[in-house]
Design a protein around this motif. Sequence first.
Motif, PDB file in Angstrom:
ATOM      1  N   GLU A  89       4.300  33.160 -14.286  1.00 27.15           N
ATOM      2  CA  GLU A  89       3.633  34.199 -14.216  1.00 27.15           C
ATOM      3  C   GLU A  89       4.115  34.903 -12.732  1.00 27.15           C
ATOM      4  OE1 GLU A  89      -0.724  34.426 -11.764  1.00 27.15           O
ATOM      5  OE2 GLU A  89      -0.923  34.067 -14.000  1.00 27.15           O
ATOM      6  N   GLU A  90       4.646  34.112 -11.861  1.00 28.52           N
ATOM      7  CA  GLU A  90       5.533  34.655 -10.609  1.00 28.52           C
ATOM      8  C   GLU A  90       6.584  35.294 -11.063  1.00 28.52           C
ATOM      9  OE1 GLU A  90       4.263  31.455  -7.145  1.00 28.52           O
ATOM     10  OE2 GLU A  90       5.481  30.755  -8.385  1.00 28.52           O
ATOM     11  N   SER A  93       6.062  38.668 -12.691  1.00 27.32           N
ATOM     12  CA  SER A  93       5.710  39.404 -11.749  1.00 27.32           C
ATOM     13  C   SER A  93       6.877  40.185 -10.801  1.00 27.32           C
ATOM     14  CB  SER A  93       4.601  38.856 -10.722  1.00 27.32           C
ATOM     15  OG  SER A  93       4.369  39.705  -9.756  1.00 27.32           O
ATOM     16  N   THR A  94       7.912  39.060 -10.519  1.00 33.11           N
ATOM     17  CA  THR A  94       8.831  39.675  -9.960  1.00 33.11           C
ATOM     18  C   THR A  94       9.887  40.535 -10.688  1.00 33.11           C
ATOM     19  OG1 THR A  94       8.732  37.530  -8.490  1.00 33.11           O
ATOM     20  CG2 THR A  94      10.948  38.681  -8.604  1.00 33.11           C
ATOM     21  N   GLY A  96       9.125  42.371 -12.862  1.00 31.71           N
ATOM     22  CA  GLY A  96       8.259  43.738 -13.073  1.00 31.71           C
ATOM     23  C   GLY A  96       8.503  44.478 -11.809  1.00 31.71           C
ATOM     24  N   ARG A  97       8.331  43.863 -10.807  1.00 29.59           N
ATOM     25  CA  ARG A  97       8.663  44.463  -9.330  1.00 29.59           C
ATOM     26  C   ARG A  97      10.013  45.120  -9.612  1.00 29.59           C
ATOM     27  NH1 ARG A  97       8.285  42.029  -3.324  1.00 29.59           N
ATOM     28  NH2 ARG A  97       8.905  43.841  -2.386  1.00 29.59           N
ATOM     29  N   GLU A 118      12.745  39.506 -18.925  1.00 29.59           N
ATOM     30  CA  GLU A 118      11.247  39.568 -18.605  1.00 29.59           C
ATOM     31  C   GLU A 118      10.523  39.414 -19.902  1.00 29.59           C
ATOM     32  OE1 GLU A 118       7.500  42.493 -17.170  1.00 29.59           O
ATOM     33  OE2 GLU A 118       9.692  42.806 -16.559  1.00 29.59           O
ATOM     34  N   HIS A 122       7.147  36.605 -21.773  1.00 30.91           N
ATOM     35  CA  HIS A 122       5.756  37.203 -22.121  1.00 30.91           C
ATOM     36  C   HIS A 122       5.217  36.386 -23.305  1.00 30.91           C
ATOM     37  CE1 HIS A 122       5.176  40.818 -19.687  1.00 30.91           C
ATOM     38  NE2 HIS A 122       6.429  41.114 -19.812  1.00 30.91           N
ATOM     39  N   SER A 127       2.323  43.070 -24.738  1.00 32.22           N
ATOM     40  CA  SER A 127       3.091  43.101 -23.725  1.00 32.22           C
ATOM     41  C   SER A 127       4.649  43.238 -23.936  1.00 32.22           C
ATOM     42  CB  SER A 127       2.991  42.102 -22.595  1.00 32.22           C
ATOM     43  OG  SER A 127       1.742  42.010 -21.822  1.00 32.22           O
TER      44      SER A 127
END
Length: 185
Positions: A89-90, A93-94, A96-97, A118, A122, A127
């Motif tokens: 999850e982290e 998220s990274t 995606g950023r 990424e 998923h 997604s």
Amino acid sequence: MSDRIEELFDGLESDTLDHAQQDELAALLEDRQDWNGLTRLYEALAHKADSDETRVEFYRKAADVAEVGGEDLAKAVELLGNTLMGSDEEVVSTLGRMRALLSTLQDWENWVEVAESEVTMHDDVQSSVALFLEMGDISAQSLNDLPRALDYFQQAYGCDNSCFDALAKARAYPCSRPATSRNAA
């Protein structure tokens, strides 16, 4: 004040800086709005960190400062690349950023590379499909790489064979398929 900053950076380089002095240096740099210096400080502390958690924490701080204070989005992406550990999850998220920053920079080749990393992480089919479609659109429109775009649209359809958007997008780029002769005997 700048003499004190130089003195503290010298201490950092020679590993004689304690936590209170690290905090003092960070406060001095922040007060001066020296975002490049603050980024440099957090990056140096990440290099010297004795655990992965601490290393990731300092790299994230450095990336935040580079992005928001220093407005150096490319540096922020580079620093975030050093934080790709921890829970899935982290990491997602990274990534995606990183994609968001690369989009702002219009660095599409690296955007697609990050998206490829990424999409493999998923768990959610929708997604993955959405990301494959976006990868296809960027490949076609920004990179002018129609074969790659078609591949991403096919991967989206492979994830969800009811994704008619993927079929429509693939059909919208007929020049990405090998030409066949209509007059062949």
